[in-house]
Design a protein around this motif. Structure first.
Motif, PDB file in Angstrom:
ATOM      1  N   GLY A   1       0.623  -1.090  -0.021  1.00 18.81           N
ATOM      2  CA  GLY A   1       0.046  -0.248  -0.003  1.00 18.81           C
ATOM      3  C   GLY A   1       1.035   1.522   0.076  1.00 18.81           C
ATOM      4  N   ILE A   2       2.210   1.673   1.310  1.00 21.06           N
ATOM      5  CA  ILE A   2       2.424   2.378   0.992  1.00 21.06           C
ATOM      6  C   ILE A   2       3.432   3.128  -0.507  1.00 21.06           C
ATOM      7  CG2 ILE A   2       4.691   2.921   2.370  1.00 21.06           C
ATOM      8  CD1 ILE A   2       3.830   2.078   4.187  1.00 21.06           C
ATOM      9  N   GLY A   3       3.317   1.435  -0.996  1.00 16.69           N
ATOM     10  CA  GLY A   3       4.952   1.654  -2.392  1.00 16.69           C
ATOM     11  C   GLY A   3       4.248   2.330  -3.523  1.00 16.69           C
TER      12      GLY A   3
ATOM     13  N   ASP B   1       4.293   5.427  -5.075  1.00 16.69           N
ATOM     14  CA  ASP B   1       5.095   5.646  -6.656  1.00 16.69           C
ATOM     15  C   ASP B   1       3.926   6.746  -7.839  1.00 16.69           C
ATOM     16  OD1 ASP B   1       6.586   4.084  -8.371  1.00 16.69           O
ATOM     17  OD2 ASP B   1       4.315   3.191  -9.097  1.00 16.69           O
ATOM     18  N   MET B   2       2.697   6.114  -7.030  1.00 18.14           N
ATOM     19  CA  MET B   2       1.352   7.644  -7.798  1.00 18.14           C
ATOM     20  C   MET B   2       2.378   8.486  -7.769  1.00 18.14           C
ATOM     21  SD  MET B   2      -0.232   5.723  -9.235  1.00 18.14           S
ATOM     22  CE  MET B   2      -1.866   6.813  -9.484  1.00 18.14           C
ATOM     23  N   TYR B   3       2.686   9.607  -6.314  1.00 11.96           N
ATOM     24  CA  TYR B   3       2.707  10.250  -6.160  1.00 11.96           C
ATOM     25  C   TYR B   3       4.265  11.021  -6.682  1.00 11.96           C
ATOM     26  CZ  TYR B   3       4.502  14.893  -3.953  1.00 11.96           C
ATOM     27  OH  TYR B   3       5.327  15.800  -3.941  1.00 11.96           O
TER      28      TYR B   3
ATOM     29  N   LEU C   1      -8.797  -4.102  -2.611  1.00 11.54           N
ATOM     30  CA  LEU C   1      -7.616  -3.904  -2.281  1.00 11.54           C
ATOM     31  C   LEU C   1      -8.257  -3.975  -1.026  1.00 11.54           C
ATOM     32  CD1 LEU C   1      -5.167  -3.842  -5.169  1.00 11.54           C
ATOM     33  CD2 LEU C   1      -5.923  -6.088  -3.587  1.00 11.54           C
ATOM     34  N   GLY C   2      -8.635  -2.595  -0.263  1.00 13.87           N
ATOM     35  CA  GLY C   2      -8.572  -1.747   0.440  1.00 13.87           C
ATOM     36  C   GLY C   2      -8.874  -2.923   1.798  1.00 13.87           C
ATOM     37  N   GLY C   3     -10.715  -3.420   1.185  1.00 10.02           N
ATOM     38  CA  GLY C   3     -10.948  -3.882   2.167  1.00 10.02           C
ATOM     39  C   GLY C   3     -10.152  -5.465   3.036  1.00 10.02           C
ATOM     40  N   ALA C   4      -9.606  -5.660   2.192  1.00 17.35           N
ATOM     41  CA  ALA C   4      -8.541  -6.804   1.824  1.00 17.35           C
ATOM     42  C   ALA C   4      -7.639  -6.193   3.210  1.00 17.35           C
ATOM     43  CB  ALA C   4      -7.665  -7.736   0.842  1.00 17.35           C
ATOM     44  N   ALA C   5      -6.851  -5.389   2.900  1.00 14.61           N
ATOM     45  CA  ALA C   5      -5.933  -4.615   4.118  1.00 14.61           C
ATOM     46  C   ALA C   5      -6.706  -4.912   5.389  1.00 14.61           C
ATOM     47  CB  ALA C   5      -5.253  -3.672   3.643  1.00 14.61           C
ATOM     48  N   THR C   6      -7.956  -4.097   5.131  1.00 10.29           N
ATOM     49  CA  THR C   6      -8.735  -3.385   6.520  1.00 10.29           C
ATOM     50  C   THR C   6      -9.086  -4.985   8.135  1.00 10.29           C
ATOM     51  OG1 THR C   6     -10.046  -1.740   5.928  1.00 10.29           O
ATOM     52  CG2 THR C   6     -10.790  -2.982   7.561  1.00 10.29           C
ATOM     53  N   LEU C   7      -9.180  -6.539   6.535  1.00 11.80           N
ATOM     54  CA  LEU C   7      -9.277  -7.381   7.263  1.00 11.80           C
ATOM     55  C   LEU C   7      -7.992  -7.914   7.854  1.00 11.80           C
ATOM     56  CD1 LEU C   7     -11.787  -9.351   5.011  1.00 11.80           C
ATOM     57  CD2 LEU C   7     -12.570  -8.518   6.478  1.00 11.80           C
TER      58      LEU C   7
END
Length: 197
Positions: free
Chosen positions: A114-116, A120-122, A171-177
């Motif tokens: 997530g951080i990467g 990368d997008m920034y 993916l955000g939902g997966a990370a939350t789990l």
């Protein structure tokens, strides 16, 4: 208690299954609105390609000296499919072996991904918006056109939006789990410590 609870194993398994959606849904989107484009222009970023109004966006951006957007602009397309695939496989293994160290390693892998991606997008947006062609037809002194990382931003007469698309939200939902599994494991560990003599 080095073994994970059944609930945590199910959370990790569900998170890993959700991450498979990254291969079949767009992960990110960048949209533009202007008086001449009231319906908006939209570019979708998938795990291995771009789609949407990329050609029209390139035509508009050409006048202010921005680089041509194409799949070749994103070398990440060549390897991120393997990175996400490795994380998914490790998630399945974590649910199978049910070890605490595996859960925390899986959490670290998801967090670094997530951080990467955000970094990368920034960096891509910064380069895209600042390194302009000096011979462009339209030049505004001191103006840069870096799109927002997340949210809305006015760029000349355009309103730009950048944010997660369907796959990104999944993916955000997966990370939350995974975070939930960490919290539950930490609480279970604390309860066990308090019950020991």
């Amino acid at each position: 208690m080095e073994k994970l609870s059944l609930l945590n194993r199910l959370l990790v398994l569900t998170a890993s299954c959700l991450m498979v959606a990254a291969y079949f849904t767009p992960l990110w989107q960048i949209s533009l609105w202007a008086p001449q484009y009231p319906e908006g222009l939209n570019m979708k970023i998938w795990i291995d390609r771009l789609s949407g109004d990329v050609t029209i966006i390139n035509g508009v951006n050409h006048y202010i000296g921005m680089k041509h957007i194409g799949d070749e602009m994103f070398p990440e397309f060549q390897y991120i499919i393997y990175i996400i695939g490795s994380i998914i496989v490790f998630g399945f293994l974590t649910a199978l072996i049910a070890k605490r160290w595996a859960l925390y390693t899986f959490f670290g892998m998801v967090g670094l991904l997530g951080i990467g991606v955000l970094v990368d997008m920034y960096l891509w947006g910064y380069d895209y918006g600042h390194n302009l062609d000096p011979t462009a037809a339209i030049k505004v002194p001191g103006m840069s056109y870096q799109p927002p990382l997340i949210g809305y931003k006015e760029l000349l007469n355009f309103l730009a939006y950048s944010g997660p698309d369907t796959g990104g939200w999944i993916l955000g939902g997966a990370a939350t789990l995974v975070v939930l599994a960490i919290i539950i494991d930490f609480r279970n560990k604390s309860k066990l410590k308090n019950t020991l003599p």
